[in-house]
Enzyme design. Sequence first.
Site, PDB file in Angstrom:
ATOM      1  N   SER A 113     108.622  44.174  38.871  1.00  0.00           N
ATOM      2  CA  SER A 113     108.813  44.109  40.277  1.00  0.00           C
ATOM      3  C   SER A 113     107.630  44.791  40.901  1.00  0.00           C
ATOM      4  CB  SER A 113     110.131  44.875  40.538  1.00  0.00           C
ATOM      5  OG  SER A 113     110.314  45.034  41.981  1.00  0.00           O
ATOM      6  N   HIS A 114     107.934  45.794  41.804  1.00  0.00           N
ATOM      7  CA  HIS A 114     106.882  46.600  42.760  1.00  0.00           C
ATOM      8  C   HIS A 114     105.794  47.355  41.816  1.00  0.00           C
ATOM      9  CE1 HIS A 114     109.947  49.592  41.925  1.00  0.00           C
ATOM     10  NE2 HIS A 114     109.009  50.363  42.386  1.00  0.00           N
ATOM     11  N   ASP A 277     107.451  41.771  47.279  1.00  0.00           N
ATOM     12  CA  ASP A 277     106.618  42.493  46.187  1.00  0.00           C
ATOM     13  C   ASP A 277     106.478  41.633  44.914  1.00  0.00           C
ATOM     14  OD1 ASP A 277     109.617  41.837  45.411  1.00  0.00           O
ATOM     15  OD2 ASP A 277     109.593  43.758  44.327  1.00  0.00           O
ATOM     16  N   ASP A 279     108.240  40.473  42.576  1.00  0.00           N
ATOM     17  CA  ASP A 279     108.877  39.643  41.985  1.00  0.00           C
ATOM     18  C   ASP A 279     109.581  38.810  43.059  1.00  0.00           C
ATOM     19  OD1 ASP A 279     110.108  41.968  42.361  1.00  0.00           O
ATOM     20  OD2 ASP A 279     111.852  41.703  40.954  1.00  0.00           O
ATOM     21  N   ASP A 281     111.778  39.896  45.411  1.00  0.00           N
ATOM     22  CA  ASP A 281     112.839  40.511  46.057  1.00  0.00           C
ATOM     23  C   ASP A 281     112.896  41.545  47.040  1.00  0.00           C
ATOM     24  OD1 ASP A 281     112.351  42.751  44.366  1.00  0.00           O
ATOM     25  OD2 ASP A 281     114.257  42.555  43.125  1.00  0.00           O
ATOM     26  N   ARG A 282     111.963  41.999  47.500  1.00  0.00           N
ATOM     27  CA  ARG A 282     111.673  43.001  48.392  1.00  0.00           C
ATOM     28  C   ARG A 282     111.159  42.350  49.589  1.00  0.00           C
ATOM     29  NH1 ARG A 282     110.280  49.147  46.236  1.00  0.00           N
ATOM     30  NH2 ARG A 282     111.573  48.930  44.428  1.00  0.00           N
ATOM     31  N   LYS A 376     118.621  40.975  45.659  1.00  0.00           N
ATOM     32  CA  LYS A 376     117.945  41.086  46.794  1.00  0.00           C
ATOM     33  C   LYS A 376     116.964  39.985  46.973  1.00  0.00           C
ATOM     34  CE  LYS A 376     114.916  45.032  45.412  1.00  0.00           C
ATOM     35  NZ  LYS A 376     115.416  45.381  43.863  1.00  0.00           N
TER      36      LYS A 376
HETATM   37  C1  VG1 Z   1     113.943  51.679  43.041  1.00  0.00           C
HETATM   38  C2  VG1 Z   1     114.429  51.573  44.166  1.00  0.00           C
HETATM   39  C3  VG1 Z   1     115.872  50.853  44.130  1.00  0.00           C
HETATM   40  C4  VG1 Z   1     115.529  49.448  43.629  1.00  0.00           C
HETATM   41  C5  VG1 Z   1     114.821  49.688  42.209  1.00  0.00           C
HETATM   42  C6  VG1 Z   1     114.772  48.128  41.775  1.00  0.00           C
HETATM   43  O1  VG1 Z   1     114.454  52.376  41.958  1.00  0.00           O
HETATM   44  O2  VG1 Z   1     114.584  52.900  44.929  1.00  0.00           O
HETATM   45  O3  VG1 Z   1     116.364  51.105  45.504  1.00  0.00           O
HETATM   46  O4  VG1 Z   1     116.892  48.889  43.532  1.00  0.00           O
HETATM   47  O5  VG1 Z   1     113.657  50.451  42.620  1.00  0.00           O
HETATM   48  O6  VG1 Z   1     113.774  47.482  42.778  1.00  0.00           O
HETATM   49  P1  VG1 Z   1     114.330  53.725  41.527  1.00  0.00           P
HETATM   50  O7  VG1 Z   1     115.279  53.951  40.401  1.00  0.00           O
HETATM   51  O8  VG1 Z   1     112.668  53.739  41.179  1.00  0.00           O
HETATM   52  O9  VG1 Z   1     114.427  54.474  42.592  1.00  0.00           O
HETATM   53  V1  VG1 Z   1     112.578  46.130  42.188  1.00  0.00           V
HETATM   54  O10 VG1 Z   1     112.315  45.384  43.656  1.00  0.00           O
HETATM   55  O11 VG1 Z   1     112.042  47.000  41.338  1.00  0.00           O
HETATM   56  O12 VG1 Z   1     113.573  45.311  41.180  1.00  0.00           O
HETATM   57 CO    CO Z   2     111.349  43.695  42.994  1.00  0.00          CO
END
Ligand code: VG1
Ligand code: CO
Length: 543
Positions: A113-114, A277, A279, A281-282, A376
């Site tokens: 992801s990010h 981001d 992938d 989804d953000r 998302k």
């Molecule tokens: C983070 C965010 C959470 C989100 C998750 C996955 O998790 O706070 O809101 O759902 O990333 O997002 P954490 O446990 O690091 O707070 V993504 O776009 O990385 O799949």
């Molecule tokens: Co993501």
Amino acid sequence: MNVQTVETAPIEGQKPGTSGLRKKTAVFMQPGYLENYTQAIFDGIGGIDGKTLVVGGDGRYFNDVAIGTILRMAAANGAAKCIVGRGGILSTPAASHLIRKRGADGGLILSASHNPGGPNADFGLKYNGPNGGPATEGVTEKIFARTTEIDAYRILDGGDVDLDTLGNSALGAMQVEIVDPVADYAELMGTLFDFEAIGGLFKGGFRMAFDAMHAVTGPYAHEILEQRLGAPAGTVMNGVPSPDFGGGHPDPNPVWAKTLMDVMYADDAPDFGAASDGDGDRNMIVGAHCYVSPSDSLALLADRAELAPGYAVGLAGVARSMPTSAAADRVAEAKGMAHFETPTGWKFFGNLLDAGKVTLCGEESAGTGSNHVREKDGLWAVLLWLNILAVTGKSVSELMAEHWATYGRNYYSRHDYEAVDSAAANKLVADLRARLGALPGQSAGGLTVSGADEFSYDDPVDGSTSSGQGIRIYFDGGGRVVFRLSGTGTDGATLRVYLEQLETDPAALDKDPQEALSGIVAAADELAEITARTGRSAPDVIT
Ligand code: VG1
Ligand code: CO
């Protein structure tokens, strides 16, 4: 090509976090590491004999090689078919849609992801179920349990799939279908939003900047914004996905999407800016000189979604993760809509969406989505905003000012302390937990604590309980701070401190959020001894 059964032994630490398993790329590339986890997924979901899976990822370093391994393992485990995005590419929401549209039995999404990508950065893998959403807690636990007792994995001893050529081929007895990663998703967006109205905006000279952050949304944004909606070429910045995301953090927030922030705060700023981001989804939303916090964005979308054709019948309800501000609740209450508070992570929204209890969901971390998929969805949020802008003819800052005047403003910020010593971070949380009962009545940072607890969620659909989901401290006057440890980081621990203060005085809606929250920030530090315990005098990232 033969099926090989390779003896193996459990590898420690293959515990999925908030969103699948995330590790350093080098860890994932160790012999047997990906294989063990993939086999644990297959075993944990009860085998994949005769099943159809969707496979794709965000294009980061190791994506294509890992997909080759996963396909050979799926074939060796008896899968009937894998549907794969061309080049191994599928954004997370597009994968979710493909699972649903094709009635697949689930999917494997390769993404961190990010988190940054590359040989020295991060990699990730997660399983999504037949509803298109991230595995529930129950399934995740089964997969993890399997990683601790695994003794063999199955893989074909050869066979390569050309990921770049559309169409069907065979891998052993399994069928592989390579599909256009964008087409189905773009078509779905066309059914939800008024493309003519949005196209009209661009025809009228409306200017937009979309930062794909060198990540997976580039091809989707080029096709939808520039091709189908007629936004001028150049609207999409950094639109070619690269294996290391141009060396950056593909995390759409004012810190990591600074290029876009600079464009949107320049004298000749476009009308609308957005970013997504790694992938896809953000989403980050920013108007000319007007950053919209994700919590506020969710609230505004909940208020105005009906302006888009896909939501014209109204919303069943809205759900937000616990650390997300209560701005969306205020809209739901005013409109007589159901609202829910879930633990962090999209997997908790799936049951509510499947049961028809909510239509919109969101998280403070720049995630917003609806019942159109079970993830998302970054570009979806951008298009819903565009639809609202087109119908109302108002600017982002006008919409936000109206919103706060109607509902009050939940000033909000998240302070992240990254790569903190894990033991120190765990102790900070454990010590706070032990003191929860003693906090009410105590004063800190000039504020008085009115209540404190640790969030535990009872799923209203399947009756499961998820405890230990974040420590909440409330203050007299409508303030709140939440403490939580991240479940997606790969270096030590990340302490997230979520700060919120409700303001309803019409004369006080225009403050700088950090200023409006300064009392809560001071109280948070005093109560949790953040500086003393982490050795940090300031957060690494403020969003
Ligand atoms: C983070 C965010 C959470 C989100 C998750 C996955 O998790 O706070 O809101 O759902 O990333 O997002 P954490 O446990 O690091 O707070 V993504 O776009 O990385 O799949
Ligand atoms: Co993501």
